[in-house]
Design a protein around this motif. Structure first.
Motif, PDB file in Angstrom:
ATOM      1  N   LYS A   1      -5.036  -3.999   5.210  1.00 50.68           N
ATOM      2  CA  LYS A   1      -6.180  -3.915   4.285  1.00 50.68           C
ATOM      3  C   LYS A   1      -7.412  -3.249   4.886  1.00 50.68           C
ATOM      4  O   LYS A   1      -8.198  -2.643   4.177  1.00 50.68           O
TER       5      LYS A   1
ATOM      6  N   ASN B   1      -1.306 -11.427  -7.437  1.00 48.54           N
ATOM      7  CA  ASN B   1      -1.604 -10.245  -8.229  1.00 48.54           C
ATOM      8  C   ASN B   1      -0.573 -10.175  -9.337  1.00 48.54           C
ATOM      9  O   ASN B   1       0.561 -10.636  -9.169  1.00 48.54           O
TER      10      ASN B   1
ATOM     11  N   ASP C   1       0.851  -5.378   4.057  1.00 45.96           N
ATOM     12  CA  ASP C   1      -0.169  -4.363   3.784  1.00 45.96           C
ATOM     13  C   ASP C   1      -1.095  -4.275   5.009  1.00 45.96           C
ATOM     14  O   ASP C   1      -1.041  -5.137   5.883  1.00 45.96           O
TER      15      ASP C   1
ATOM     16  N   GLY D   1      -8.247  -0.729  -0.428  1.00 45.76           N
ATOM     17  CA  GLY D   1      -7.130  -1.077  -1.308  1.00 45.76           C
ATOM     18  C   GLY D   1      -5.834  -1.265  -0.540  1.00 45.76           C
ATOM     19  O   GLY D   1      -4.884  -1.847  -1.042  1.00 45.76           O
TER      20      GLY D   1
ATOM     21  N   GLY E   1       1.854  -4.260  -5.795  1.00 50.03           N
ATOM     22  CA  GLY E   1       0.794  -3.918  -4.857  1.00 50.03           C
ATOM     23  C   GLY E   1       0.862  -2.437  -4.537  1.00 50.03           C
ATOM     24  O   GLY E   1       1.921  -1.821  -4.595  1.00 50.03           O
ATOM     25  N   ASP E   2      -0.272  -1.878  -4.214  1.00 47.77           N
ATOM     26  CA  ASP E   2      -0.335  -0.477  -3.826  1.00 47.77           C
ATOM     27  C   ASP E   2      -1.065  -0.432  -2.485  1.00 47.77           C
ATOM     28  O   ASP E   2      -2.214  -0.870  -2.432  1.00 47.77           O
ATOM     29  N   PRO E   3      -0.456  -0.039  -1.398  1.00 48.57           N
ATOM     30  CA  PRO E   3       0.761   0.770  -1.256  1.00 48.57           C
ATOM     31  C   PRO E   3       2.100   0.027  -1.128  1.00 48.57           C
ATOM     32  O   PRO E   3       3.123   0.702  -1.024  1.00 48.57           O
ATOM     33  N   GLU E   4       2.145  -1.299  -1.150  1.00 42.08           N
ATOM     34  CA  GLU E   4       3.417  -2.000  -0.899  1.00 42.08           C
ATOM     35  C   GLU E   4       4.552  -1.480  -1.785  1.00 42.08           C
ATOM     36  O   GLU E   4       5.719  -1.443  -1.378  1.00 42.08           O
TER      37      GLU E   4
ATOM     38  N   TYR F   1       3.058 -11.080  -7.657  1.00 40.55           N
ATOM     39  CA  TYR F   1       2.832 -10.674  -6.266  1.00 40.55           C
ATOM     40  C   TYR F   1       2.111 -11.824  -5.584  1.00 40.55           C
ATOM     41  O   TYR F   1       0.990 -12.172  -5.965  1.00 40.55           O
TER      42      TYR F   1
ATOM     43  N   ARG G   1       0.878  -7.547 -10.704  1.00 48.40           N
ATOM     44  CA  ARG G   1       1.364  -6.154 -10.747  1.00 48.40           C
ATOM     45  C   ARG G   1       1.923  -5.821  -9.373  1.00 48.40           C
ATOM     46  O   ARG G   1       1.741  -6.572  -8.422  1.00 48.40           O
TER      47      ARG G   1
HETATM   48  N1  GLY Z   1      -2.457  -3.554  -1.512  1.00 48.61           N
HETATM   49  C1  GLY Z   1      -3.015  -4.689  -2.144  1.00 48.61           C
HETATM   50  C2  GLY Z   1      -3.089  -4.630  -3.598  1.00 48.61           C
HETATM   51  O1  GLY Z   1      -2.459  -3.820  -4.254  1.00 48.61           O
HETATM   52  O2  GLY Z   1      -3.799  -5.441  -4.160  1.00 48.61           O
END
Ligand code: GLY
Ligand code: AMP
Length: 421
Positions: free
Chosen positions: A212, A283, A210, A224, A287-290, A267, A285
């Motif tokens: 950040k 995490n 990512d 994010g 990851g966003d944007p991963e 994650y 869930r």
């Molecule tokens: N890109 C990091 C997250 O979703 O926490």
């Protein structure tokens, strides 16, 4: 046919809807609340668990896939299961791996998984006294969910004291900051490994990285995530096998022993140090944007994998991944992660998607009278595959070049670290 509901409204959920929509098994596919890039949107908020349960029953939803952490931490999966519904994601108890950093650290220690040395504090004066055990460079973290803002990597004692005061005295994060973690600063390059889990078994996804910070060369405030690429060459094949045995399997074993078998996405945010990978965070869930570049690399149908995780039947399920690399460049509203204007008309999404191997995932968008408009900080994830990371970068940026709105901002160095390596 299986009716599927995706819960959430970001780039992650757009990518999930895109991938799930390709499955032959799926009948109706809904997204709550969704964005301008998802079809069949349902106006129910991701936190409205009662509303989502009622909708799932009404539409005979056979699989609900929960994107964001807030409903998971609030127990959405437990509620769905109590109603006889199948939901993909961890239980409330298991989601504490993300919702409480003190809980996560405790599990890591019990499991023998390498992580930064730390202490948990709830008293301001004791925390300040404890700083001397960590030297000048200490990381101060709020225990609970703080939307990515609860971590201060301090570079001086004064900065650390300020962070402690902000969390324990000024209660900046409310209850989420009433316990804090002090930990040693680790040096190295960061990478993420995500895995599908069913309580017992683990299916790891390819590595990703990512970006950040908001600014080029990793400067400025945390966001994010401004872009991501997969694979992350800092994670070698050998390291990946080590992570499977020593991070993923050990964590799952320990969670099971705690009476909280872990199902869903685990994650692991890792720091690759000179002494090997250490876990910075979990995490619960995608990851966003991963999620966006990773799902573009998944060759297999994702639905049988999600179902197997939710039902504890992952053993023996296989997944195929494309050799190609993938890169996602996030286009954001000027001002993000601070305040920004909304309602700007976006042009060029279709011409970007006409390019070979380019997909534009929507995040903060809605359909206005004059077409698609911005509604959030992170607006689009322009994602592309290519033979190499360099090739995927070029394609993603050629997509970005087609897209415009008043105040569009993006980093120009997404993926460069992978090339430098
Ligand atoms: N890109 C990091 C997250 O979703 O926490
Ligand atoms: P977290 O939410 O715990 O992953 O923290 C957010 C970011 O802070 C991470 O992605 C790292 O860049 C940084 N960070 C957190 N913990 C540490 C640590 N112990 N040493 C160095 N950087 C850290």
């Amino acid at each position: 046919m299986l009716n599927v509901l995706v819960v959430g409204s970001g780039g992650r959920e757009s990518a999930l809807v895109w991938k799930i929509g390709q499955s032959d098994m799926v009948g109706e596919l809904y997204c709550a609340p969704g964005n301008a890039g998802t079809n069949n949107n349902v106006a129910i908020a991701a936190e409205d668990i009662d509303g989502l349960v009622a909708f799932a029953k009404d539409k005979k939803i056979g699989l609900t896939v929960v994107g964001p952490e807030a409903p998971l931490a609030a127990g959405i999966v437990d509620r769905f299961e109590a109603e006889g519904l199948v939901a993909f994601g961890p239980s409330m108890k298991s989601a504490r791996l993300e919702a409480s950093k003190a809980f996560m650290k405790d599990i890591l220690v019990k499991a023998g998984v390498p992580t930064a040395r730390y202490e948990v504090h709830d008293d301001r004066d004791k925390a300040v006294l404890a700083l001397e055990k960590f030297g000048e460079r200490v990381v101060v973290k709020a225990d609970g969910l703080a939307a990515g803002k609860g971590v201060v990597v301090a570079t001086s004692r004064a900065e650390a004291v300020e962070a402690i005061d902000s969390m324990l005295v000024q209660n900046t994060f409310g209850a989420a900051g009433s316990n804090i973690i002090l930990e040693e600063t680790l040096d190295g390059e960061e990478a993420s490994i995500l895995a599908f889990c069913d309580g017992n078994d683990v299916m790891m996804m390819p590595s990703s990285q990512d970006h950040k910070r908001i600014g080029e060369n990793d400067t400025g405030p945390n966001t994010g995530g401004m872009g991501a690429y997969s694979p992350a060459p800092v994670v070698t094949e050998e390291m990946s096998a080590w992570i499977f045995d020593n991070v993923m399997r050990k964590t799952l074993e320990t969670m099971r022993a705690e009476g909280a078998p872990y199902r869903g996405i685990l994650y692991a945010g890792l720091m690759i140090t000179e002494d090997g990978p250490k876990v910075l965070e979990f995490n619960c869930r995608f990851g966003d944007p991963e999620c966006q570049p990773i799902l573009m690399r998944l060759e297999s149908d994702i639905v049988p994998i999600l179902l197997a995780c939710a039902k504890g039947e992952l053993k023996g399920v296989a997944s195929e991944w494309r050799e190609e690399a993938a890169v996602c460049v996030v286009m954001a509203s000027e001002g993000y992660p601070g305040s920004y204007e909304k309602g700007k008309v976006i042009t060029g999404i279709e011409s970007a998607e006409e390019l070979a191997s380019v997909k534009v995932f929507h995040a903060g968008t809605a359909l206005g009278d004059n077409g698609v408009v911005t509604t959030g900080g992170r607006v689009l994830g322009v994602t592309a595959t290519g033979a190499t990371v360099a090739d995927a970068i070029e394609k993603a940026y050629s997509g970005v070049a087609k897209i415009e709105w008043d105040g569009a901002y993006y980093r120009k160095d997404i993926g460069r670290k992978a090339i430098d390596r």
